[in-house]
Design an enzyme around this catalytic site. Structure first.
Site, PDB file in Angstrom:
ATOM      1  N   ASP A   1      39.994  33.503  30.663  1.00 35.61           N
ATOM      2  CA  ASP A   1      41.106  32.700  31.157  1.00 35.61           C
ATOM      3  C   ASP A   1      42.171  32.622  30.067  1.00 35.61           C
ATOM      4  OD1 ASP A   1      41.202  30.479  33.678  1.00 35.61           O
ATOM      5  OD2 ASP A   1      42.645  30.151  32.070  1.00 35.61           O
TER       6      ASP A   1
ATOM      7  N   ASP B   1      45.296  37.052  28.409  1.00 32.82           N
ATOM      8  CA  ASP B   1      46.536  37.040  29.178  1.00 32.82           C
ATOM      9  C   ASP B   1      46.537  38.347  29.952  1.00 32.82           C
ATOM     10  OD1 ASP B   1      49.090  37.296  30.194  1.00 32.82           O
ATOM     11  OD2 ASP B   1      50.123  36.875  28.310  1.00 32.82           O
ATOM     12  N   VAL B   2      46.261  38.279  31.261  1.00 33.37           N
ATOM     13  CA  VAL B   2      46.073  39.513  32.028  1.00 33.37           C
ATOM     14  C   VAL B   2      47.352  40.325  32.152  1.00 33.37           C
ATOM     15  CG1 VAL B   2      44.123  38.575  33.331  1.00 33.37           C
ATOM     16  CG2 VAL B   2      46.450  38.382  34.277  1.00 33.37           C
TER      17      VAL B   2
ATOM     18  N   ASN C   1      40.570  37.892  39.584  1.00 31.04           N
ATOM     19  CA  ASN C   1      40.855  36.624  40.246  1.00 31.04           C
ATOM     20  C   ASN C   1      42.111  35.929  39.723  1.00 31.04           C
ATOM     21  OD1 ASN C   1      40.088  33.967  41.690  1.00 31.04           O
ATOM     22  ND2 ASN C   1      40.137  33.378  39.534  1.00 31.04           N
TER      23      ASN C   1
ATOM     24  N   TYR D   1      54.800  35.839  46.035  1.00 32.69           N
ATOM     25  CA  TYR D   1      53.345  35.705  46.153  1.00 32.69           C
ATOM     26  C   TYR D   1      52.806  36.630  47.250  1.00 32.69           C
ATOM     27  CZ  TYR D   1      48.752  33.535  46.550  1.00 32.69           C
ATOM     28  OH  TYR D   1      47.393  33.316  46.588  1.00 32.69           O
TER      29      TYR D   1
ATOM     30  N   LYS E   1      50.209  39.909  46.818  1.00 34.64           N
ATOM     31  CA  LYS E   1      48.894  40.005  47.458  1.00 34.64           C
ATOM     32  C   LYS E   1      48.813  41.220  48.383  1.00 34.64           C
ATOM     33  CE  LYS E   1      47.138  36.561  45.291  1.00 34.64           C
ATOM     34  NZ  LYS E   1      46.108  36.801  44.260  1.00 34.64           N
TER      35      LYS E   1
END
Length: 275
Positions: free
Chosen positions: A50, A76-77, A103, A174, A178
């Site tokens: 995370d 930090d993705v 996720n 958003y 997705k």
């Protein structure tokens, strides 16, 4: 099929993940914490990653307190070097990586297209879209030599179709991120099927009680009650979901119980997309 020719019979052991290493991004809270604990419950060694290391450590401590094995890492993705370090630390600690749960995700205020700052678009896609690419790209070299691996990415019903303005909690950045997760999942499944690596996506509907959900809710308690009532009315099962209800689907997709399932997007939405 004739029982004498069966090569594999059903067993609950198909759902076990003993000796496998699972990495969950955004594991510090919400769905990520649910996923991390569920994976540990069926035997996986879990890396809880995370951007907030403190809450990742809380998740890991919950797992170890229950008798599982977990490692907390900061990531930090959206940052390539941070993702590379996360995967390298996972390998150094556990020796391998079998399951990746993409996720981590964020939301921004639900503004319409002409109202949205470019900064909101870029910030969200850096996490929700670029993050999944970076994490998957970093994980694949650990899966390819063994011809086995599982990648599960969290999409949304907002990626399957537009959400009515009467339910003003979803913005175009958003939804488009997705939808990108879904396209990424299907293309990756086509590319890596012969390598024994499975890619699937879960598209949750309205599961309240997560940090992401709170960001999308209206500001006043009265408005929240009206919002939830509208969601209940629009859902065939007549209610919103509990984050814990997603655990069973995740374990199915992560385990050998779904060994012939890849390239799929499964809505978990109380029937929202059935109307």
């Amino acid at each position: 099929m004739n029982s004498t020719t069966d090569t594999k019979s059903f067993s609950l052991n198909l759902f076990r993940l003993d000796h496998r290493v699972a990495l969950v991004t955004g594991a510090g809270a919400g769905l990520g914490r649910v996923f991390a604990r569920a994976l540990a419950t069926v035997g996986a060694k879990v890396v809880c990653a995370d951007i907030d290391l403190a809450i990742a450590q809380e998740t890991a401590q919950q797992i170890t307190a229950a008798g599982g094995e977990a490692l907390a890492l900061r990531v930090d993705v959206s940052d390539e070097a941070s993702v590379a370090k996360m995967v390298a630390d996972t390998s150094a600690h556990f020796g391998t990586l079998d399951i990746l749960i993409n996720n981590a995700g964020i939301a921004t205020p639900p503004l319409r297209v002409h109202e949205m700052p470019v900064a909101d678009w870029d910030r969200l896609h850096s996490v929700n879209t670029r993050g999944i690419f970076l994490c998957t790209r970093a994980a694949l070299p650990f899966m390819l030599p063994r011809k086995k691996g599982v990648v599960i990415s969290i999409a949304s019903i907002a990626g399957l179709g537009g959400v009515s303005p009467k339910t003003p909690a979803v913005a175009v950045n958003y939804s488009s991120s997705k939808a990108a997760v879904i396209g990424f999942t299907r293309q990756a499944a086509a590319e890596y099927g012969r390598d024994g690596i499975r890619f699937n996506a879960i598209a949750p509907g309205w599961h309240l009680g997560t940090q992401l959900g709170r960001e999308a809710l209206p500001p006043s308690e009265q408005a929240i009650q009206a919002f939830v009532a509208a969601l209940n009315e629009a859902t065939p099962l007549g209610r919103t979901g509990d984050p814990e209800e997603l655990a069973g689907l995740l374990i199915y997709l992560a385990s050998d119980a779904s060994s012939f399932v890849t390239g799929q997007v499964i809505a978990h939405d109380g029937g929202w997309t059935a109307w």
